[in-house]
Design a protein around this motif. Sequence first.
Motif, PDB file in Angstrom:
ATOM      1  N   ILE A 293      17.408  89.570  -7.009  1.00 27.57           N
ATOM      2  CA  ILE A 293      16.756  88.403  -7.629  1.00 27.57           C
ATOM      3  C   ILE A 293      17.391  87.075  -7.162  1.00 27.57           C
ATOM      4  CG2 ILE A 293      16.247  87.266  -9.838  1.00 27.57           C
ATOM      5  CD1 ILE A 293      16.090  90.228 -10.943  1.00 27.57           C
ATOM      6  N   PRO A 294      18.719  87.003  -7.272  1.00 28.53           N
ATOM      7  CA  PRO A 294      19.310  85.751  -6.740  1.00 28.53           C
ATOM      8  C   PRO A 294      19.132  85.582  -5.228  1.00 28.53           C
ATOM      9  CG  PRO A 294      21.014  87.260  -7.522  1.00 28.53           C
ATOM     10  CD  PRO A 294      19.713  87.843  -7.929  1.00 28.53           C
TER      11      PRO A 294
ATOM     12  N   LYS B 263      16.572  86.633  -3.376  1.00 25.88           N
ATOM     13  CA  LYS B 263      15.202  86.129  -3.148  1.00 25.88           C
ATOM     14  C   LYS B 263      15.055  84.725  -3.725  1.00 25.88           C
ATOM     15  CE  LYS B 263      13.014  89.707  -4.912  1.00 25.88           C
ATOM     16  NZ  LYS B 263      11.771  90.363  -5.422  1.00 25.88           N
ATOM     17  N   GLY B 264      15.685  84.553  -4.933  1.00 23.50           N
ATOM     18  CA  GLY B 264      15.581  83.266  -5.606  1.00 23.50           C
ATOM     19  C   GLY B 264      16.151  82.121  -4.751  1.00 23.50           C
TER      20      GLY B 264
ATOM     21  N   GLU C 142      24.439  85.396 -12.099  1.00 21.86           N
ATOM     22  CA  GLU C 142      23.895  84.932 -10.826  1.00 21.86           C
ATOM     23  C   GLU C 142      22.413  84.604 -10.944  1.00 21.86           C
ATOM     24  OE1 GLU C 142      24.920  84.183  -7.613  1.00 21.86           O
ATOM     25  OE2 GLU C 142      26.773  83.937  -8.769  1.00 21.86           O
ATOM     26  N   THR C 143      21.716  85.579 -11.560  1.00 20.33           N
ATOM     27  CA  THR C 143      20.268  85.380 -11.758  1.00 20.33           C
ATOM     28  C   THR C 143      20.026  84.095 -12.554  1.00 20.33           C
ATOM     29  OG1 THR C 143      19.936  87.761 -11.710  1.00 20.33           O
ATOM     30  CG2 THR C 143      18.173  86.440 -12.696  1.00 20.33           C
TER      31      THR C 143
ATOM     32  N   VAL D 258      20.761  80.898 -10.349  1.00 21.46           N
ATOM     33  CA  VAL D 258      19.743  80.620  -9.325  1.00 21.46           C
ATOM     34  C   VAL D 258      18.436  80.184  -9.975  1.00 21.46           C
ATOM     35  CG1 VAL D 258      18.446  81.604  -7.398  1.00 21.46           C
ATOM     36  CG2 VAL D 258      20.810  82.296  -7.753  1.00 21.46           C
TER      37      VAL D 258
ATOM     38  N   TYR E 277      11.126  89.205 -18.350  1.00 16.36           N
ATOM     39  CA  TYR E 277      11.398  89.290 -16.918  1.00 16.36           C
ATOM     40  C   TYR E 277      12.488  90.345 -16.729  1.00 16.36           C
ATOM     41  CZ  TYR E 277      12.220  87.362 -12.140  1.00 16.36           C
ATOM     42  OH  TYR E 277      12.354  87.163 -10.802  1.00 16.36           O
TER      43      TYR E 277
ATOM     44  N   LYS F  18      11.125  92.129 -12.157  1.00 16.60           N
ATOM     45  CA  LYS F  18      12.004  91.199 -11.456  1.00 16.60           C
ATOM     46  C   LYS F  18      11.783  91.205  -9.947  1.00 16.60           C
ATOM     47  CE  LYS F  18      15.808  90.310 -14.619  1.00 16.60           C
ATOM     48  NZ  LYS F  18      17.192  90.646 -14.990  1.00 16.60           N
TER      49      LYS F  18
ATOM     50  N   PHE G 204      10.285  84.042  -7.876  1.00 16.87           N
ATOM     51  CA  PHE G 204      10.313  82.942  -8.855  1.00 16.87           C
ATOM     52  C   PHE G 204       8.988  82.202  -8.962  1.00 16.87           C
ATOM     53  CE2 PHE G 204      15.235  82.415  -8.506  1.00 16.87           C
ATOM     54  CZ  PHE G 204      15.390  83.570  -9.292  1.00 16.87           C
TER      55      PHE G 204
END
Lengths: 765, 116
Positions: free
Chosen positions: A555-556, A558-559, B11-12, B15, B80, B104, B108
């Motif tokens: 996720i990060p 791709k984010g 982290e998620t 970002v 999510y 997920k 985004f």
Amino acid sequence: MILNFSSYHFKILALALCLGIVPTSVLGGILIFDNLNSNTSKLENELVLSTTNAANGYSEWIFEHVRQLEGISSDKQLISETNHMINSDENSPEHFFANFNLETKIGSELEKNPNFLEILICDTDGNVFFTSDISLPNVSQKNESHFQNALSGKIGISDVFLANKSLKNKFGVYENNLPTMLISSPIIGDVGIIGVLTARVDLSSPSSFSFAELDYRSVDSYVVNDENYFVATPKFLETELQKPELKLLASNPLSGEIIDIIQNYNDKGTNVNLIGYSNYNGDEVIGSIFPIEGTDMLYVVEINKNEAFIDIIQLQIFLYSSIGVLFSLIVSISLYFTSNLVTPIKKLKDVTHKVTEGNLDVVIDTKGKGEIHDLSDSFSSMVSSLKESRSLQAQAESKYRNLYEKSPALHRTVNTEGIILDCNESYAKRFGIPKNEIVGTSIFEHVSPEHTEYMKSVFEDWKNSGNVFDTEIWFKTKDGEKFPGLISVNNLYDTNGKLIGSNTLIQDISDFYKTLEAQEERKNVEQEMQQVKHLNKQKDEFLSIVSHELRTPLIPIKGNCEILLDKNFADQLTDDQRKFVESIVSNSKRLDVLIDKILLAQKLDLNKYQFSMSDVNATNLINDIFQSYNSLMKQKNIQFVNSIKDIPKVFCDENALHEVLTNLINNATEFVPPENGMIEVGANTKDGMVEFFVKDNGIGISKEKQERIFDKFYQLDSTHTRTHGGLGLGLAICQKLVKGMDGNIRVMSEEGKGTTFYFSLRSNV
Amino acid sequence: MKILIIDDDHETCNVLEQYLKLQGYYPTSVYDGKRGIDEIKSNHYDRVILDMSMPKASGIDVLNEIKDAVPEKPEKIVVYSAVPFSKEDENLIMSKGASALLSKKVGFPQLVQALV
């Protein structure tokens, strides 16, 4: 009455005899002995007394004669005439007258005493000058003892001698052998002894007083001289019989030795013989002997022995007859007892024997009265109750036998050697051996070989302790089948309480074991199930973890890429940089797809995938897929053909159908040649089913590989230098999904020419 | 527009915050369900981005807690989550007041679309 003589008869008889005869005999013996003692001493006294009296009497009788002779010799006329005779010439008248006067005188004297047989007168020289009997020889008396005695002034008595000539006895009868004796008396004149007067006396006829008198019928008394010659006896007083020569002999009843009792008397002085002897008449007598004083004679008194001991004999007879009567009485009583006591007892004994031998069908005679009857009665009722109890016992035994024989449990009877003496049907059946073949064999033959040693130790323990209870042993049947059993014993003892064997009960617990095994198996299955469940849970958890933990870092990634690709940063990146970022994004998306596939494959494996079935417009779906793949196909230079025509709606899970199709299409794109690659997607309707196909002109799949291509993780190209990637999950997922929707999937392929996958799904239209 | 991000992965959150700021929103992050509930109860948020598997209180707990207790509820709560949902899970989550449910694996931009 028939008598069966048994030892009892003799025993009772013997007992009775002992009780009856022995004391009688002893008593009798004592009586006899006492009587004998008193009798013999009395008899002895009587005998001795009478003999002594008689002997004295006889002696007195002789001295009467002596006195008479003295009277004659002292007569003055006789003296005077004797003087004349002596002093005158023989032929002178004086002599003649004197002789005549003497004859007259002596003649009158002889008449006065008939026992004087003759009288003679001799001078002092012994010359006989006068005799009353002219036949008398003129024998000088000079050497005769009686003459010598008379010459010395005393009375002379000669020995007894026989007359040796015929003489008239007391009764006027002439006898040749009269026993006589000479008595001499001196004739004393003025100047002394002038001559001797001698008289011959007949000894055989004493006066009656001189004989013994005893209160016995058989008394015999007599006078003998010391040469065993009869002198006088009352028996002969009135008889003319010739007197016998007497031998007073006694025979010793013990040794048989002949004893001359006169000799015996002279030698030992014994004057009574009560032992008995044979007298001159041959009669058995007892006797007494006594000397007659002044003579050579003896006086004998005898009594018949039987008469003498008549009391004792009578006593003996009485005793013997008493014993006889007693004996008869005892025998009779014994016989009575035999018949009335012993016989019933014997019968009872016989019956007892029979009962002892087990025969209870006996008849007991309970007639009669008394104790025997009571005993018989009691015994009879005892036998009855015994019968009853035997019958009950027999019933019980029969019941037990039935229990033993028909029991579903296994029974066997063994001795202490371990030999089987009996077994029941169940036992024989369980071991598969006929009963007659089992009996006589060892118990160890029926034990499973690996349990033999243990069985032996159990058996030894049993012999020592007598205890075996629910001991588990494995047995072996004839067929070799082994089964577990629980052994328990019921011991058997002999009458001394010694262990001789047992009734053994064997409970076949193979069913229990089976149940146990089944339970264990079930338990194992349950455990396995539990493990599977646990594993499944772990897998589920793994599934969540994989999806969460693998996707979360993406996720990060791709984010961040999306931030870089955002319009705000668009100007700041060079074209190359944008391409790098886009590459990161697309590879991240591939990773997402891979994760999805793994999760999907897992879900299908665990039947966790939930199909949501509905009627799906497959045409639209495939068209959409074509749209989305269009650019990719162009990019790869693949001819992508959609040959779908109008097909009915398909009853399926739309996502699943999409997945299957895209998987097959993706798969095909891997294997089509780089140039002139072609993929065709189409569908045919057939029997209410819609069969889709995805066809390529790729390298194809060999026959053997075709069989395995639906396996999970199977790689068509498994070489080290494989050119085709992927996890090998696509086809496995396809098959699972199709099958999950009640469809079929198959492959048609030829190496080098291409492959076609077909899958059919139901159509409700 | 104030957006609350409830996710245990820092982290998620970082970002996503960056991305949302770029898009002009005002995002705040908390890292467990418990604090998420407290935050929602004490401050008003227009939107909530909610992770499902978290320590202390799960996404479902959060949904349960704020369903009736909060006077001024967030306009949209977008779940999510990295965990794939079954149909039942989806139905349950939606019934608890979630506005949308996103995997997920989606980027985004799609998340922002769902928020708006």
